[in-house]
Design a protein around this motif. Structure first.
Motif, mmCIF file in Angstrom:
data_model
loop_
_atom_site.group_PDB
_atom_site.id
_atom_site.type_symbol
_atom_site.label_atom_id
_atom_site.label_comp_id
_atom_site.label_asym_id
_atom_site.label_seq_id
_atom_site.Cartn_x
_atom_site.Cartn_y
_atom_site.Cartn_z
ATOM 1 N N UNK A 4 0.847 -1.270 -0.040
ATOM 2 C CA UNK A 4 -0.122 0.032 -0.012
ATOM 3 C C UNK A 4 0.695 1.119 0.044
ATOM 4 N N UNK A 5 0.321 2.112 -0.898
ATOM 5 C CA UNK A 5 1.266 3.511 -0.822
ATOM 6 C C UNK A 5 0.589 4.435 -0.671
ATOM 7 N N UNK A 6 1.216 5.798 -0.183
ATOM 8 C CA UNK A 6 0.449 6.879 -0.068
ATOM 9 C C UNK A 6 1.655 7.962 -0.193
ATOM 10 N N UNK A 7 1.465 8.881 -0.780
ATOM 11 C CA UNK A 7 2.412 10.151 -1.084
ATOM 12 C C UNK A 7 2.217 11.392 -0.204
ATOM 13 N N UNK A 8 3.112 11.936 -0.007
ATOM 14 C CA UNK A 8 2.997 13.136 1.032
ATOM 15 C C UNK A 8 3.795 14.330 0.535
ATOM 16 N N UNK A 9 3.322 15.403 0.502
ATOM 17 C CA UNK A 9 4.004 16.605 -0.111
ATOM 18 C C UNK A 9 3.613 17.779 0.835
ATOM 19 N N UNK A 10 4.550 18.344 1.468
ATOM 20 C CA UNK A 10 4.015 19.574 2.281
ATOM 21 C C UNK A 10 5.460 20.118 2.543
ATOM 22 N N UNK A 11 5.298 21.610 3.034
ATOM 23 C CA UNK A 11 6.230 22.297 3.539
ATOM 24 C C UNK A 11 6.282 22.502 4.749
ATOM 25 N N UNK A 12 7.639 22.051 5.663
ATOM 26 C CA UNK A 12 7.660 21.987 6.794
ATOM 27 C C UNK A 12 8.767 23.322 7.090
ATOM 28 N N UNK A 13 8.598 23.605 8.470
ATOM 29 C CA UNK A 13 9.753 24.658 8.914
ATOM 30 C C UNK A 13 10.649 23.822 9.463
#
Length: 187
Positions: free
Chosen positions: A28-37
Motif C-alpha cells: 500500500x502506498x501514500x504520497x505526502x507533499x508538504x512544506x515544513x519549517x
C-alpha cells in the motif's frame, strides 16, 4: 531505548507523519507533499539550514510487512560561511531520504535492533531524526564559496582576490638590506 507513548508526538507537527490513512497491507502506498519549517540546529558549525526555513518534503509512505518505508526527497535553503575566506554562502540542497519505521510491536529480524530501525508511535512517524541525518551527512564539513577560493592573506587578513598580484609582506633582515639595494640598481 525507552518506549514512547503515542501521545509524545504532536500529530499536527509538520515533521510528524500520520499513517492512519495508509492500510497496513504490504505494498500500500501514500504520497505526502508538504512544506515544513526547519528545526533548530539542522546543520554543522559553518553551514546549515536556517531555523524556520521552508523545507519541501516530497515523500512516499509504503506499507511493508515490518512497518512503513518512507522514501523521497527533502529540499531547502542552506546558509553558512566559506571555510577559507569567511564570505557568506547561500545555496540550496536536495537530499534523498529513505527510512524504515517498524510497527511498535514488530519483532522480525529486520526490526529487532532498536538503534538501527526507527519505531512508529501508534500511527505516527517522527521524521525529524531521519531528516536530520540525511541533511547533516550531505553538508560539507569545510564549505567553500567556490572551488577555487584563494582564501585570506595570512599576514593582513584581506581576501586574496582583493589584493594586487604582487602583494607581499616580505620582511628584509636589516643585516642584508644593503644587498637588496644592489639588485635594485641592476634592474
Amino acid at each position: 531505548m525507552p518506549k514512547h507513548t503515542p501521545s509524545s508526538l504532536n500529530p499536527r507537527s509538520p515533521l510528524v507523519l500520520d499513517t492512519r490513512e495508509l492500510p497496513r497491507r504490504p505494498g500500500s502506498l501514500r504520497t505526502v507533499k508538504r512544506v515544513a519549517a526547519a528545526p533548530a540546529d539542522l546543520g554543522l558549525e559553518m553551514i546549515g539550514v536556517p531555523e524556520g526555513a521552508d523545507l519541501d518534503l516530497d515523500l512516499s509512505l509504503q506499507s511493508v510487512s515490518e512497518g512503513v518505508l518512507v522514501s523521497g526527497t527533502v529540499s531547502g535553503p542552506v546558509r553558512g560561511e566559506c571555510g577559507r575566506c569567511l564570505r557568506p554562502i547561500e545555496d540550496s540542497l536536495t537530499v534523498p531520504i529513505q527510512e524504515l519505521y517498524a510497527y511498535e510491536n514488530s519483532t522480525t529480524d529486520e526490526t529487532t535492533d532498536e538503534d538501527e530501525v526507527g519505531r512508529m508511535q501508534g500511527d505516527l512517524i517522527d521524521l525529524e531524526p531521519a531528516l536530520r541525518d540525511a541533511v547533516v551527512l550531505t553538508l560539507p564539513t569545510n564549505p567553500l564559496c567556490r572551488t577555487d577560493c584563494p582564501g585570506l592573506c595570512p599576514e593582513c587578513g584581506v581576501h586574496w582576490d582583493d589584493l594586487p598580484a604582487d602583494h607581499s609582506h616580505q620582511q628584509i633582515d636589516p643585516r642584508w638590506a644593503g644587498l637588496s639595494q644592489l639588485t635594485r640598481k641592476e634592474e
